[in-house]
Design a protein around this motif. Structure first.
Motif, short mmCIF file in Angstrom:
data_model
loop_
_atom_site.label_atom_id
_atom_site.label_comp_id
_atom_site.label_asym_id
_atom_site.label_seq_id
_atom_site.Cartn_x
_atom_site.Cartn_y
_atom_site.Cartn_z
N CYS A 31 -106.84 -32.15 57.58
CA CYS A 31 -105.52 -32.62 57.19
C CYS A 31 -105.45 -32.83 55.67
CB CYS A 31 -105.21 -33.91 57.94
SG CYS A 31 -103.62 -34.59 57.60
N PHE A 34 -105.45 -29.53 53.98
CA PHE A 34 -104.15 -28.90 54.20
C PHE A 34 -103.12 -29.42 53.19
CE2 PHE A 34 -100.09 -29.04 56.62
CZ PHE A 34 -99.86 -27.68 56.63
N SER A 37 -103.78 -27.76 49.92
CA SER A 37 -103.30 -26.38 49.91
C SER A 37 -101.78 -26.33 49.70
CB SER A 37 -103.68 -25.71 51.23
OG SER A 37 -103.12 -24.44 51.32
N LEU A 38 -101.07 -27.24 50.35
CA LEU A 38 -99.62 -27.26 50.20
C LEU A 38 -99.21 -27.66 48.78
CD1 LEU A 38 -98.48 -28.73 53.58
CD2 LEU A 38 -98.36 -26.39 52.81
N GLN A 57 -90.76 -28.75 49.53
CA GLN A 57 -92.10 -28.63 50.11
C GLN A 57 -92.92 -29.89 49.82
OE1 GLN A 57 -93.82 -25.24 50.85
NE2 GLN A 57 -95.94 -25.75 50.45
N ALA A 60 -91.26 -32.85 51.99
CA ALA A 60 -91.38 -32.64 53.43
C ALA A 60 -92.83 -32.60 53.86
CB ALA A 60 -90.68 -31.33 53.81
N MET A 61 -93.66 -31.89 53.15
CA MET A 61 -95.03 -31.77 53.57
C MET A 61 -95.82 -33.05 53.33
SD MET A 61 -95.23 -29.18 55.16
CE MET A 61 -94.24 -27.76 55.43
N VAL A 64 -94.98 -34.89 56.29
CA VAL A 64 -95.61 -34.30 57.48
C VAL A 64 -97.08 -34.69 57.55
CG1 VAL A 64 -96.43 -32.11 58.39
CG2 VAL A 64 -94.04 -32.40 57.84
N ILE A 68 -98.78 -36.87 60.34
CA ILE A 68 -99.94 -36.45 61.14
C ILE A 68 -101.00 -37.54 61.13
CG2 ILE A 68 -101.87 -34.83 61.17
CD1 ILE A 68 -99.93 -32.70 60.23
N ALA A 72 -101.15 -39.05 64.74
CA ALA A 72 -102.28 -38.50 65.48
C ALA A 72 -103.55 -39.31 65.32
CB ALA A 72 -102.55 -37.06 65.03
N VAL A 73 -103.68 -40.02 64.25
CA VAL A 73 -104.92 -40.74 64.01
C VAL A 73 -104.79 -42.21 64.35
CG1 VAL A 73 -106.60 -41.38 62.27
CG2 VAL A 73 -105.61 -39.13 62.23
N LEU A 151 -81.74 -33.38 52.97
CA LEU A 151 -83.17 -33.36 53.22
C LEU A 151 -83.70 -34.79 53.39
CD1 LEU A 151 -85.71 -31.55 53.34
CD2 LEU A 151 -86.01 -32.03 50.92
N ILE A 154 -82.72 -36.06 56.77
CA ILE A 154 -83.56 -35.47 57.83
C ILE A 154 -84.92 -36.15 57.88
CG2 ILE A 154 -84.80 -33.36 58.48
CD1 ILE A 154 -82.38 -31.79 57.53
N LEU A 158 -86.61 -38.25 60.84
CA LEU A 158 -87.94 -37.92 61.35
C LEU A 158 -88.86 -39.13 61.34
CD1 LEU A 158 -88.69 -34.44 59.78
CD2 LEU A 158 -88.26 -34.98 62.15
N ILE B 29 -105.05 -29.34 66.63
CA ILE B 29 -104.48 -29.73 65.34
C ILE B 29 -104.84 -28.70 64.26
CG2 ILE B 29 -104.65 -31.46 63.51
CD1 ILE B 29 -104.54 -33.57 65.56
N PHE B 33 -102.38 -26.50 61.92
CA PHE B 33 -102.49 -26.33 60.48
C PHE B 33 -102.53 -24.84 60.11
CE2 PHE B 33 -104.73 -30.63 59.87
CZ PHE B 33 -103.51 -31.26 59.88
N ASN B 40 -96.53 -20.85 55.37
CA ASN B 40 -96.52 -21.09 53.93
C ASN B 40 -96.67 -19.78 53.17
OD1 ASN B 40 -96.43 -22.70 51.68
ND2 ASN B 40 -98.64 -22.95 51.61
N VAL B 66 -89.41 -24.60 55.29
CA VAL B 66 -90.08 -25.88 55.05
C VAL B 66 -89.55 -26.95 55.99
CG1 VAL B 66 -90.34 -27.72 53.38
CG2 VAL B 66 -90.72 -25.39 52.68
N ALA B 70 -91.51 -28.95 59.12
CA ALA B 70 -91.61 -30.40 59.31
C ALA B 70 -91.23 -30.78 60.73
CB ALA B 70 -90.73 -31.12 58.30
N VAL B 73 -93.95 -29.56 63.29
CA VAL B 73 -95.18 -30.36 63.32
C VAL B 73 -94.99 -31.60 64.17
CG1 VAL B 73 -96.59 -31.85 61.89
CG2 VAL B 73 -96.15 -29.55 61.18
N LEU B 74 -93.86 -32.27 64.03
CA LEU B 74 -93.66 -33.49 64.81
C LEU B 74 -93.54 -33.18 66.30
CD1 LEU B 74 -91.46 -35.79 62.63
CD2 LEU B 74 -93.90 -35.81 63.00
N LEU B 77 -97.00 -32.39 67.54
CA LEU B 77 -97.80 -33.60 67.68
C LEU B 77 -97.42 -34.38 68.92
CD1 LEU B 77 -98.13 -34.95 64.06
CD2 LEU B 77 -99.91 -34.08 65.53
N LEU B 98 -111.83 -36.69 66.48
CA LEU B 98 -110.60 -36.14 67.05
C LEU B 98 -110.76 -34.67 67.42
CD1 LEU B 98 -107.65 -36.79 67.60
CD2 LEU B 98 -107.13 -35.97 65.34
#
Lengths: 175, 104
Positions: A31, A34, A37-38, A57, A60-61, A64, A68, A72-73, A151, A154, A158, B29, B33, B40, B66, B70, B73-74, B77, B98
């Motif tokens: 993660c 990632f 990278s973004l 980007q 939003a990322m 995101v 995550i 998720a964690v 944006l 949104i 979210l 997961i 990605f 991307n 983009v 978003a 992904v949700l 998940l 995980l």
């Protein structure tokens, strides 16, 4: 020359980070790579005179990746590498993102009253091959204007959905 | 502006890495990605061609990508968490990480 060096640097970071995402065993480390990278990809967008895509980007990322991590964690109570971290950290990060989004929405709504209809649109869109890259002040002004209001709305929705999902999932775990 | 081939090679490399992750990894997961990395790469292509032709439509498509990412992904998940909750693959006090818990 300067642009080439920047491109090669950003491209190298993007490709190496993407490779690390695929090769890492733990999803939490993946993660983080990632997100890196973004970030490098958004720098390439900025180099391509696409500041709107860059900001979209980035915002939003970032949300995101944060989502995550939080969902998720922390939320699903899976015990992974970050489980030893105090629980207040992701919550504080979520609160900070919420406050930032609300600040942006309020600022955009206040500025929207002062703008003429369509007066600020397409300011930073490409104007052909001789366009100069936007300055930092222009980008900051653009970021706080009402151009990105949809944006931000949104992302706010979210975030609320993520919090609701957290509540529902924790309730299911308890039951 | 750099030649278009630079951006095409970059997006091709990202696409290959993402495809490798989708095809070889078993972690859900990490697969997610990898899909994001593929999309991307498409965004980079969109923006590069938009810059080449001086048209804003490529940037519009990139922004749509983009935002859709978003949302995707949700939703993914939520599906992963629901699958884990249903199949009891989320022990709360286990030392496993995980990645091992989400392998199918």
């Amino acid at each position: 020359m300067h642009g080439e060096i920047t491109f090669y640097l950003l491209a190298g970071i993007a490709i190496l980070s993407a490779a690390m995402v695929v090769t890492r065993r733990k999803a939490s480390y993946g993660c983080l790579y990632f997100g890196l990278s973004l970030l490098a990809s958004s720098g390439i967008f900025l180099q391509l005179y696409a500041p709107l895509v860059f900001i979209a980007q980035l915002v939003a990322m970032a949300c995101v990746v944060l989502g995550i991590i939080v969902v998720a964690v922390e939320v699903s109570t899976l015990n992974i590498a970050l489980a030893g971290e105090p629980r207040w950290r992701p919550r504080a990060a979520a609160i900070a993102v919420t406050l930032l989004l609300m600040l942006h929405i309020v600022s955009a709504a206040l500025q929207g009253r002062l703008l003429q209809p369509g007066g600020n649109l397409t300011v930073l869109l490409p104007r052909g091959p001789i366009a100069s890259p936007p300055r930092a002040g222009e980008m900051m002004k653009f970021f706080m204007s009402n151009e990105l209001l949809p944006l931000a709305l949104i992302l706010f929705i979210l975030l609320i959905g993520g919090v609701g999902f957290r509540g529902i999932f924790q309730k299911r775990i308890r039951t | 502006m750099l030649p278009l081939t630079h951006y095409l090679f970059l997006s091709f490399a990202l696409f290959l890495i993402g495809l490798t992750g989708v095809l070889t990894r078993r972690n859900l997961i990490i697969k997610l990605f990898s899909v994001e990395i593929i999309l991307n790469a498409t965004s980079i292509n969109f923006v590069a061609f938009a810059r080449l032709y001086g048209d804003a439509m490529g940037q519009v498509f990139a922004i749509i990508t983009v935002v859709l990412l978003a949302l995707e992904v949700l939703v993914a998940l939520a599906i992963i968490a629901a699958v884990c909750s249903r199949w009891k693959c989320a022990p709360a006090n286990d030392d496993k990480d995980l990645s091992s818990q989400l392998d199918y």
